[in-house]
Design a protein around this motif. Sequence first.
Motif, PDB file in Angstrom:
ATOM      1  N   VAL A  48       0.835  -1.196   0.000  1.00 54.30           N
ATOM      2  CA  VAL A  48       0.000   0.000   0.000  1.00 54.30           C
ATOM      3  C   VAL A  48       0.876   1.255   0.000  1.00 54.30           C
ATOM      4  O   VAL A  48       0.754   2.104  -0.877  1.00 54.30           O
ATOM      5  CB  VAL A  48      -0.937   0.018   1.218  1.00 54.30           C
ATOM      6  CG1 VAL A  48      -1.681   1.350   1.317  1.00 54.30           C
ATOM      7  CG2 VAL A  48      -1.924  -1.149   1.154  1.00 54.30           C
ATOM      8  N   ALA A  49       1.748   1.370   0.992  1.00 53.56           N
ATOM      9  CA  ALA A  49       2.590   2.558   1.119  1.00 53.56           C
ATOM     10  C   ALA A  49       3.743   2.265   2.068  1.00 53.56           C
ATOM     11  O   ALA A  49       3.659   1.343   2.879  1.00 53.56           O
ATOM     12  CB  ALA A  49       1.775   3.740   1.643  1.00 53.56           C
ATOM     13  N   ALA A  50       4.802   3.069   1.961  1.00 51.66           N
ATOM     14  CA  ALA A  50       5.947   2.933   2.867  1.00 51.66           C
ATOM     15  C   ALA A  50       6.551   4.303   3.114  1.00 51.66           C
ATOM     16  O   ALA A  50       6.401   5.223   2.299  1.00 51.66           O
ATOM     17  CB  ALA A  50       6.997   1.982   2.286  1.00 51.66           C
ATOM     18  N   ILE A  51       7.274   4.406   4.236  1.00 51.35           N
ATOM     19  CA  ILE A  51       7.889   5.682   4.600  1.00 51.35           C
ATOM     20  C   ILE A  51       9.225   5.404   5.263  1.00 51.35           C
ATOM     21  O   ILE A  51       9.356   4.476   6.048  1.00 51.35           O
ATOM     22  CB  ILE A  51       6.934   6.481   5.522  1.00 51.35           C
ATOM     23  CG1 ILE A  51       7.441   7.903   5.765  1.00 51.35           C
ATOM     24  CG2 ILE A  51       6.684   5.750   6.837  1.00 51.35           C
ATOM     25  CD1 ILE A  51       6.380   8.804   6.410  1.00 51.35           C
ATOM     26  N   ILE A  52      10.242   6.208   4.909  1.00 53.40           N
ATOM     27  CA  ILE A  52      11.557   5.989   5.512  1.00 53.40           C
ATOM     28  C   ILE A  52      11.607   6.627   6.893  1.00 53.40           C
ATOM     29  O   ILE A  52      10.690   7.336   7.298  1.00 53.40           O
ATOM     30  CB  ILE A  52      12.687   6.539   4.614  1.00 53.40           C
ATOM     31  CG1 ILE A  52      12.637   8.076   4.542  1.00 53.40           C
ATOM     32  CG2 ILE A  52      12.609   5.918   3.232  1.00 53.40           C
ATOM     33  CD1 ILE A  52      13.887   8.662   3.872  1.00 53.40           C
ATOM     34  N   TRP A  53      12.691   6.392   7.612  1.00 49.49           N
ATOM     35  CA  TRP A  53      12.751   6.786   9.014  1.00 49.49           C
ATOM     36  C   TRP A  53      12.590   8.285   9.199  1.00 49.49           C
ATOM     37  O   TRP A  53      11.992   8.730  10.181  1.00 49.49           O
ATOM     38  CB  TRP A  53      14.071   6.322   9.630  1.00 49.49           C
ATOM     39  CG  TRP A  53      15.286   7.029   9.122  1.00 49.49           C
ATOM     40  CD1 TRP A  53      16.046   6.697   8.055  1.00 49.49           C
ATOM     41  CD2 TRP A  53      15.862   8.230   9.657  1.00 49.49           C
ATOM     42  NE1 TRP A  53      17.055   7.597   7.889  1.00 49.49           N
ATOM     43  CE2 TRP A  53      16.979   8.542   8.858  1.00 49.49           C
ATOM     44  CE3 TRP A  53      15.552   9.054  10.737  1.00 49.49           C
ATOM     45  CZ2 TRP A  53      17.776   9.655   9.095  1.00 49.49           C
ATOM     46  CZ3 TRP A  53      16.346  10.158  10.989  1.00 49.49           C
ATOM     47  CH2 TRP A  53      17.439  10.448  10.155  1.00 49.49           C
ATOM     48  N   SER A  54      13.121   9.090   8.268  1.00 44.59           N
ATOM     49  CA  SER A  54      13.041  10.539   8.442  1.00 44.59           C
ATOM     50  C   SER A  54      11.685  11.093   8.036  1.00 44.59           C
ATOM     51  O   SER A  54      11.360  12.239   8.359  1.00 44.59           O
ATOM     52  CB  SER A  54      14.124  11.232   7.608  1.00 44.59           C
ATOM     53  OG  SER A  54      13.834  11.078   6.233  1.00 44.59           O
ATOM     54  N   GLY A  55      10.901  10.309   7.309  1.00 49.03           N
ATOM     55  CA  GLY A  55       9.622  10.792   6.803  1.00 49.03           C
ATOM     56  C   GLY A  55       9.742  11.588   5.528  1.00 49.03           C
ATOM     57  O   GLY A  55       8.728  12.037   4.974  1.00 49.03           O
ATOM     58  N   ASN A  56      10.975  11.765   5.042  1.00 49.66           N
ATOM     59  CA  ASN A  56      11.180  12.603   3.863  1.00 49.66           C
ATOM     60  C   ASN A  56      10.900  11.874   2.552  1.00 49.66           C
ATOM     61  O   ASN A  56      10.762  12.520   1.510  1.00 49.66           O
ATOM     62  CB  ASN A  56      12.606  13.160   3.840  1.00 49.66           C
ATOM     63  CG  ASN A  56      12.827  14.175   4.939  1.00 49.66           C
ATOM     64  OD1 ASN A  56      11.886  14.774   5.439  1.00 49.66           O
ATOM     65  ND2 ASN A  56      14.073  14.358   5.331  1.00 49.66           N
ATOM     66  N   ALA A  57      10.867  10.580   2.575  1.00 50.62           N
ATOM     67  CA  ALA A  57      10.570   9.831   1.362  1.00 50.62           C
ATOM     68  C   ALA A  57       9.401   8.903   1.630  1.00 50.62           C
ATOM     69  O   ALA A  57       9.394   8.173   2.635  1.00 50.62           O
ATOM     70  CB  ALA A  57      11.791   9.026   0.913  1.00 50.62           C
ATOM     71  N   LYS A  58       8.431   8.943   0.754  1.00 53.53           N
ATOM     72  CA  LYS A  58       7.238   8.123   0.883  1.00 53.53           C
ATOM     73  C   LYS A  58       6.997   7.408  -0.444  1.00 53.53           C
ATOM     74  O   LYS A  58       7.298   7.945  -1.508  1.00 53.53           O
ATOM     75  CB  LYS A  58       6.023   8.995   1.244  1.00 53.53           C
ATOM     76  CG  LYS A  58       6.221   9.812   2.510  1.00 53.53           C
ATOM     77  CD  LYS A  58       5.051  10.736   2.770  1.00 53.53           C
ATOM     78  CE  LYS A  58       5.312  11.592   4.001  1.00 53.53           C
ATOM     79  NZ  LYS A  58       4.167  12.503   4.288  1.00 53.53           N
ATOM     80  N   TYR A  59       6.452   6.234  -0.346  1.00 53.89           N
ATOM     81  CA  TYR A  59       6.216   5.420  -1.528  1.00 53.89           C
ATOM     82  C   TYR A  59       4.773   4.924  -1.472  1.00 53.89           C
ATOM     83  O   TYR A  59       4.286   4.536  -0.405  1.00 53.89           O
ATOM     84  CB  TYR A  59       7.174   4.216  -1.551  1.00 53.89           C
ATOM     85  CG  TYR A  59       8.620   4.605  -1.376  1.00 53.89           C
ATOM     86  CD1 TYR A  59       9.155   4.770  -0.105  1.00 53.89           C
ATOM     87  CD2 TYR A  59       9.434   4.821  -2.475  1.00 53.89           C
ATOM     88  CE1 TYR A  59      10.479   5.148   0.065  1.00 53.89           C
ATOM     89  CE2 TYR A  59      10.766   5.189  -2.314  1.00 53.89           C
ATOM     90  CZ  TYR A  59      11.274   5.355  -1.046  1.00 53.89           C
ATOM     91  OH  TYR A  59      12.589   5.729  -0.876  1.00 53.89           O
ATOM     92  N   TYR A  60       4.130   4.917  -2.608  1.00 55.31           N
ATOM     93  CA  TYR A  60       2.732   4.499  -2.673  1.00 55.31           C
ATOM     94  C   TYR A  60       2.504   3.546  -3.832  1.00 55.31           C
ATOM     95  O   TYR A  60       3.138   3.663  -4.881  1.00 55.31           O
ATOM     96  CB  TYR A  60       1.806   5.715  -2.877  1.00 55.31           C
ATOM     97  CG  TYR A  60       1.778   6.681  -1.725  1.00 55.31           C
ATOM     98  CD1 TYR A  60       2.586   7.810  -1.716  1.00 55.31           C
ATOM     99  CD2 TYR A  60       0.930   6.477  -0.635  1.00 55.31           C
ATOM    100  CE1 TYR A  60       2.565   8.714  -0.660  1.00 55.31           C
ATOM    101  CE2 TYR A  60       0.895   7.380   0.424  1.00 55.31           C
ATOM    102  CZ  TYR A  60       1.719   8.485   0.396  1.00 55.31           C
ATOM    103  OH  TYR A  60       1.687   9.372   1.455  1.00 55.31           O
ATOM    104  N   GLU A  61       1.555   2.644  -3.632  1.00 59.58           N
ATOM    105  CA  GLU A  61       1.027   1.898  -4.759  1.00 59.58           C
ATOM    106  C   GLU A  61       0.378   2.929  -5.681  1.00 59.58           C
ATOM    107  O   GLU A  61      -0.387   3.787  -5.229  1.00 59.58           O
ATOM    108  CB  GLU A  61       0.002   0.879  -4.263  1.00 59.58           C
ATOM    109  CG  GLU A  61      -0.910   0.312  -5.321  1.00 59.58           C
ATOM    110  CD  GLU A  61      -0.148  -0.392  -6.435  1.00 59.58           C
ATOM    111  OE1 GLU A  61       0.895  -0.985  -6.148  1.00 59.58           O
ATOM    112  OE2 GLU A  61      -0.619  -0.306  -7.583  1.00 59.58           O
ATOM    113  N   ASP A  62       0.701   2.850  -6.957  1.00 61.66           N
ATOM    114  CA  ASP A  62       0.262   3.892  -7.883  1.00 61.66           C
ATOM    115  C   ASP A  62      -1.239   4.141  -7.840  1.00 61.66           C
ATOM    116  O   ASP A  62      -1.701   5.291  -7.901  1.00 61.66           O
ATOM    117  CB  ASP A  62       0.686   3.534  -9.311  1.00 61.66           C
ATOM    118  CG  ASP A  62       2.174   3.746  -9.542  1.00 61.66           C
ATOM    119  OD1 ASP A  62       2.696   3.205 -10.532  1.00 61.66           O
ATOM    120  OD2 ASP A  62       2.802   4.444  -8.721  1.00 61.66           O
ATOM    121  N   SER A  63      -2.017   3.089  -7.765  1.00 62.54           N
ATOM    122  CA  SER A  63      -3.468   3.225  -7.837  1.00 62.54           C
ATOM    123  C   SER A  63      -4.065   3.895  -6.599  1.00 62.54           C
ATOM    124  O   SER A  63      -5.224   4.304  -6.616  1.00 62.54           O
ATOM    125  CB  SER A  63      -4.120   1.863  -8.039  1.00 62.54           C
ATOM    126  OG  SER A  63      -3.884   1.032  -6.922  1.00 62.54           O
TER     127      SER A  63
END
Length: 122
Positions: A48-63
């Motif tokens: 669904v989504a992910a976030i790195i420890w600093s919160g500065n990079a986030k990743y999402y399922e495109d849809s």
Amino acid sequence: QVRLVESGGGLVQAGGSLRLSCAASAGAFNRYIIAWFRQAAGREREFVAAIIWSGNAKYYEDSLKGRFTISRANAKNTVDLQMNGLKPEDTAVYYCAGGPRPSTARQDYDTWGQGTQVTVSS
């Protein structure tokens, strides 16, 4: 090892919102990538989504971009998933997971919560 506990699931009507929270026990939380996955009945667990420890990079399922937002508060050891405009197809058990690097693959995460049920009615 970090322990993860999800909360915030429930029943909501289509178009509504829910906010899930993943609380981590004391440990190396600040060094973990935290992700949300979901698993609908009879289907594979999906990213669904992910976030790195600093919160500065986030990743999402495109849809899911634009409807779901992931955030983290390291001081509170929590990662939240805000879900807006929910649809019946969002119905699933939602899991948070921790791992050493950003990934959409479930095998790259070594710590999992027990899951929280989200049900969206039409």
